[in-house]
Design a protein around this motif. Sequence first.
Motif, PDB file in Angstrom:
ATOM      1  N   GLN A   2     -43.501 -54.455   7.299  1.00  0.00           N
ATOM      2  CA  GLN A   2     -43.463 -55.913   7.338  1.00  0.00           C
ATOM      3  C   GLN A   2     -43.069 -56.367   8.744  1.00  0.00           C
ATOM      4  OE1 GLN A   2     -44.256 -57.535   4.343  1.00  0.00           O
ATOM      5  NE2 GLN A   2     -44.665 -55.416   3.764  1.00  0.00           N
ATOM      6  N   LYS A   3     -43.404 -57.590   9.080  1.00  0.00           N
ATOM      7  CA  LYS A   3     -43.020 -58.153  10.372  1.00  0.00           C
ATOM      8  C   LYS A   3     -41.496 -58.088  10.512  1.00  0.00           C
ATOM      9  CE  LYS A   3     -43.479 -62.187  13.304  1.00  0.00           C
ATOM     10  NZ  LYS A   3     -43.997 -63.520  13.484  1.00  0.00           N
ATOM     11  N   GLY A   4     -41.022 -57.607  11.639  1.00  0.00           N
ATOM     12  CA  GLY A   4     -39.596 -57.505  11.894  1.00  0.00           C
ATOM     13  C   GLY A   4     -38.979 -56.172  11.503  1.00  0.00           C
ATOM     14  N   ASP A   5     -39.736 -55.298  10.819  1.00  0.00           N
ATOM     15  CA  ASP A   5     -39.223 -53.981  10.439  1.00  0.00           C
ATOM     16  C   ASP A   5     -39.063 -53.097  11.665  1.00  0.00           C
ATOM     17  OD1 ASP A   5     -39.007 -54.309   7.694  1.00  0.00           O
ATOM     18  OD2 ASP A   5     -40.978 -53.454   7.248  1.00  0.00           O
ATOM     19  N   SER A  20     -35.411 -46.722   7.398  1.00  0.00           N
ATOM     20  CA  SER A  20     -34.643 -45.527   7.021  1.00  0.00           C
ATOM     21  C   SER A  20     -33.364 -45.923   6.287  1.00  0.00           C
ATOM     22  CB  SER A  20     -34.322 -44.666   8.245  1.00  0.00           C
ATOM     23  OG  SER A  20     -33.425 -45.321   9.101  1.00  0.00           O
ATOM     24  N   ASN A  21     -32.739 -46.994   6.716  1.00  0.00           N
ATOM     25  CA  ASN A  21     -31.514 -47.466   6.072  1.00  0.00           C
ATOM     26  C   ASN A  21     -31.809 -48.015   4.676  1.00  0.00           C
ATOM     27  OD1 ASN A  21     -28.782 -47.854   5.976  1.00  0.00           O
ATOM     28  ND2 ASN A  21     -28.750 -49.607   7.338  1.00  0.00           N
ATOM     29  N   LYS A  22     -32.919 -48.724   4.548  1.00  0.00           N
ATOM     30  CA  LYS A  22     -33.304 -49.292   3.250  1.00  0.00           C
ATOM     31  C   LYS A  22     -33.539 -48.203   2.206  1.00  0.00           C
ATOM     32  CE  LYS A  22     -36.886 -52.059   1.017  1.00  0.00           C
ATOM     33  NZ  LYS A  22     -38.020 -52.963   1.210  1.00  0.00           N
ATOM     34  N   LEU A  34     -42.641 -47.740  18.066  1.00  0.00           N
ATOM     35  CA  LEU A  34     -43.619 -48.800  17.878  1.00  0.00           C
ATOM     36  C   LEU A  34     -44.157 -48.813  16.443  1.00  0.00           C
ATOM     37  CD1 LEU A  34     -45.114 -51.040  19.411  1.00  0.00           C
ATOM     38  CD2 LEU A  34     -46.889 -49.367  19.934  1.00  0.00           C
ATOM     39  N   LEU A  35     -44.087 -49.976  15.811  1.00  0.00           N
ATOM     40  CA  LEU A  35     -44.605 -50.181  14.455  1.00  0.00           C
ATOM     41  C   LEU A  35     -45.498 -51.408  14.435  1.00  0.00           C
ATOM     42  CD1 LEU A  35     -41.454 -49.744  12.176  1.00  0.00           C
ATOM     43  CD2 LEU A  35     -43.469 -48.285  12.220  1.00  0.00           C
ATOM     44  N   TYR A  36     -46.459 -51.414  13.527  1.00  0.00           N
ATOM     45  CA  TYR A  36     -47.345 -52.565  13.361  1.00  0.00           C
ATOM     46  C   TYR A  36     -47.230 -53.069  11.934  1.00  0.00           C
ATOM     47  CZ  TYR A  36     -49.425 -50.943  17.699  1.00  0.00           C
ATOM     48  OH  TYR A  36     -49.607 -50.548  18.997  1.00  0.00           O
ATOM     49  N   ALA A  37     -47.072 -54.375  11.774  1.00  0.00           N
ATOM     50  CA  ALA A  37     -47.030 -54.969  10.436  1.00  0.00           C
ATOM     51  C   ALA A  37     -48.327 -54.626   9.720  1.00  0.00           C
ATOM     52  CB  ALA A  37     -46.847 -56.474  10.526  1.00  0.00           C
TER      53      ALA A  37
END
Length: 196
Positions: free
Chosen positions: A32-35, A41-43, A61-64
Motif C-alpha cells: 500500500q502507499k506509504g508502506d 515486517s513489524n505488521k 524500494l517498494l511500489y504500491a
Amino acid sequence: MNKFKKVLLAASLSISFMIAPSVADAASYTVQKGDSFWTISNKYGVSLSGLLKTNNRTGSLLYAGETLSIPSSITNAEKELMARLVHAEAKGEPYAGKVAVATVILNRVDSSLFPNSVNGVIYERSAGGYYAFSPVQNGAINYTANAEAKRAVNEALAFRGQGAGSIYFYNPKTATSTWITSRKMTVTIGNHRFAK
C-alpha cells in the motif's frame, strides 16, 4: 526400474513437495502507499532480513500495488506465549525494555545453549528444577498480555538476528545470583540489565 521402486520414488517425491516450504506457500501482501519493508515486517511479526531475503531484495524500494511474499514466522500461539512472558517480566518497564525481553527469548531460541523453540526456552528448567523465568514459576505467565507487550513481540521479531545478542536479563536490585553479574553486560533499560 521395477514397479515397486517407481511407486516408492513417486511417493517420496510427492511427500517432499508437500513438506518443503516454498515462496509460493508463504502468505502474500499487496503493498500500500506509504508502506516500507520495516512496517510490513513489524505488521506480520517477521524479521526484516527474512522479508528482504524471501523477496530477493537488497534495497528498500517498494511500489504500491506490488505483491510481496511474507515468510513464515513463529506461530500465533508462540507469539501469545512470548507476549504473556514479556507482560509479566517487563510490567512497568519502558517499551524498549519490553522489546529487549522478547529479543532475549528469540536470541535463546537461536542459540545452541538453549532449547530451539519458544516453548522450550520459556518452559526450560534448571538442574534444580526451577524455571528460567520467574513468571513461569509463580504463574504470572498465565495472565493476558496487553497490547504493548504484543507490539513489543512483533518488533523483536522484525529485528530478529540484529542487536547486541543478549541472552540474559536481570534486575540488579532483586537478583540473588552472583553468576549473572559475571556475564558481559550489553545494555541497561529501565530496571533491567541485559547480558550475554
